[in-house]
Scaffold this active site. Structure first.
Site, PDB file in Angstrom:
ATOM      1  N   HIS A  67      38.997 -11.527  23.509  1.00  0.00           N
ATOM      2  CA  HIS A  67      39.165 -12.747  24.334  1.00  0.00           C
ATOM      3  C   HIS A  67      38.645 -13.937  23.515  1.00  0.00           C
ATOM      4  CE1 HIS A  67      39.659 -15.151  27.861  1.00  0.00           C
ATOM      5  NE2 HIS A  67      38.635 -14.746  28.598  1.00  0.00           N
ATOM      6  N   HIS A  89      49.064 -11.671  22.864  1.00  0.00           N
ATOM      7  CA  HIS A  89      48.579 -12.208  24.137  1.00  0.00           C
ATOM      8  C   HIS A  89      49.102 -11.354  25.273  1.00  0.00           C
ATOM      9  CE1 HIS A  89      47.630 -15.106  27.292  1.00  0.00           C
ATOM     10  NE2 HIS A  89      46.833 -15.677  26.401  1.00  0.00           N
ATOM     11  N   ASP A 118      43.380 -19.157  19.987  1.00  0.00           N
ATOM     12  CA  ASP A 118      42.235 -19.001  19.094  1.00  0.00           C
ATOM     13  C   ASP A 118      42.601 -19.134  17.611  1.00  0.00           C
ATOM     14  OD1 ASP A 118      40.231 -18.593  21.002  1.00  0.00           O
ATOM     15  OD2 ASP A 118      40.856 -16.521  21.308  1.00  0.00           O
TER      16      ASP A 118
END
Ligand SMILES: CC(=O)SCCNC(=O)CCNC(=O)[C@H](O)C(C)(C)COP(=O)(O)OP(=O)(O)OC[C@H]1O[C@@H](n2cnc3c(N)ncnc32)[C@H](O)[C@@H]1OP(=O)(O)O
Ligand SMILES: O=C([O-])CC(=O)C(=O)O
Length: 378
Positions: free
Chosen positions: A224, A264, A315
């Site tokens: 995450h 994802h 990210d």
């Protein structure tokens, strides 16, 4: 009742929300019906918080009032500074520090004894948590380096004030704007794992501080929020290896490694936030005359997309962006928390309005009817 197991709760719809809209096939994200591309550069983090918590964009005077309220709450109780100094002296993990500080903040919160679903008290607590976490993180980052914390400045906005407290220098306009956009883009994202853990916590009618504490613990993991610092570690490793980025990634993938910043649960295409963050990463590299980190990132993305069919998530480009802003790598995930705290709180406010205990089931696959053997007979 179906006994089908949905591993990782993939595709399971557990609630209704008016906060963020995600179309994972089209690569679209909106907050309260507004597409991120339409406001990411223009709206400040304070405006986005106000939108998420209250449902509408604030007028100028509402924005000013809300920003002033947040700025008023930035100071920490001296006991919290002492706790941070203690954690810094043991070189504690920054995410563990954020989690511990959030928990400690509840002891000094004026509304700590309010009913967990008291909306006004929760908005006040939300302002305090959101305003104080940047002060705590900047103080921790400085104290562990042997520097004194820098007092918050009420004349700076949320993003600029954090960079000021971190570096003891007022950021230039580009840095302040870049950081503000990063905060805006990380603020909410449906029922991601950390938001869900906040909701599990508050669904028991526990309080907002407990929800944020749970969420920070959940955000920390590498699958995450923790992926952003892993991306930068990977880029540094590539740099030090002397290999071409494509060759390095090829070897890593062949070795069965997961490449941080790719894949994802909801997006089957490029995460729309990645595209916006990419432009900042590129611009910072060009301005510094060192496009290396951006170029490596593009080469990795090309390989992962062509060969693995996996696109970058939020990210991926935030990593090189923060690095080029001179931010220490282990602060990237705590910075994600500084932003996402707004989304966590928005979801918890929504949950309290129509709460039902979250309690799924596991299908029991162990043995049954086994005979108990007393300790002395085993
Ligand atoms: C803010 C955020 O949380 S964004 C996500 C941040 N996390 C990361 O960047 C870590 C790297 N990414 C991942 O680990 C995953 O893509 C996750 C955790 C984000 C999503 O995971 P899931 O939806 O559970 O997908 P799952 O793990 O089942 O992966 C599906 C397939 O893609 C592969 N895959 C997924 N992500 C990656 C990756 N980053 N690198 C290599 N392979 C990957 C898996 O190995 C799996 O392949 P298989 O079916 O041959 O075993
Ligand atoms: O939605 C998710 O699963 C992860 C994510 O991108 C986020 O939390 O921003």
């Amino acid at each position: 009742m179906s006994d089908e197991v949905k591993r990782g709760l993939e595709g399971v719809v557990v609630s209704e929300s008016r906060l963020s809209y995600i179309d994972g096939d089209a690569g679209e994200l909106g907050y309260r019906g507004y597409a991120i591309e339409d406001f990411a550069h223009e709206a400040s983090y304070e405006e986005v918080l106000s939108l998420l918590w209250n449902g509408e964009w604030p007028t100028r005077s509402e924005r000013d009032e809300f920003a002033a309220r947040l700025a008023d709450e930035r100071e920490l109780d001296p006991a919290v500074y002492d706790l941070i100094a203690e954690l810094a002296s043991t070189d504690a993990n920054p995410m563990a520090t954020m989690r511990t500080v959030t928990s400690a903040l509840s002891a000094y919160d004026a509304d700590t004894d309010a009913s967990p679903d008291d909306r006004e008290a929760n908005l006040a607590k939300g302002c305090r948590i959101t305003a104080k976490l940047p002060t705590a993180l900047a103080a921790f980052a400085r104290l562990r380096n042997g520097d004194d914390p820098v007092e918050p400045r009420a004349d700076l906005d949320h993003a600029a004030n954090f960079l000021y407290m971190l570096n003891d220098t007022e950021p230039d306009e580009v840095a302040a704007e870049t950081f503000d956009t990063a905060l805006v883009l990380h603020a909410d994202h449906g029922l991601n794992a950390s938001t869900f853990s906040a909701l599990v916590t508050t669904s028991t009618m526990s309080d907002l501080h407990s929800g944020v504490t749970s969420a920070i613990g959940t955000l920390a993991g590498g699958l995450h929020g923790g992926a952003n610092q892993n991306v930068m570690r990977m880029l540094k490793e590539i740099d030090e290896s002397g290999k071409e980025p494509r060759e390095w990634i090829e070897d890593a993938v062949a070795g069965g490694e997961r490449i941080p910043g790719f894949g994802h649960r909801v997006y089957n295409v490029r995460d729309p936030r990645a595209g916006i963050l990419e432009t900042y990463s590129q611009r910072l590299g060009e301005t510094a005359g060192d496009p290396r980190w951006y170029d490596y990132s593009v080469a990795i993305e090309d390989y992962m997309t062509e060969e693995k069919g996996l696109a970058p998530n939020v990210d991926f480009y935030s990593a090189s962006m923060y690095y080029q802003m001179g931010i220490p790598m282990d602060l990237y995930t705590p910075i994600f928390a500084l932003s996402r705290v707004g989304g966590w709180i928005a979801h918890m406010l929504e949950q309290y309005e129509d709460n039902r205990l979250i309690r799924p089931r596991a299908r029991y696959v162990g043995e049954r009817n086994r005979e108990f053997v007393p300790l002395d007979e085993r």
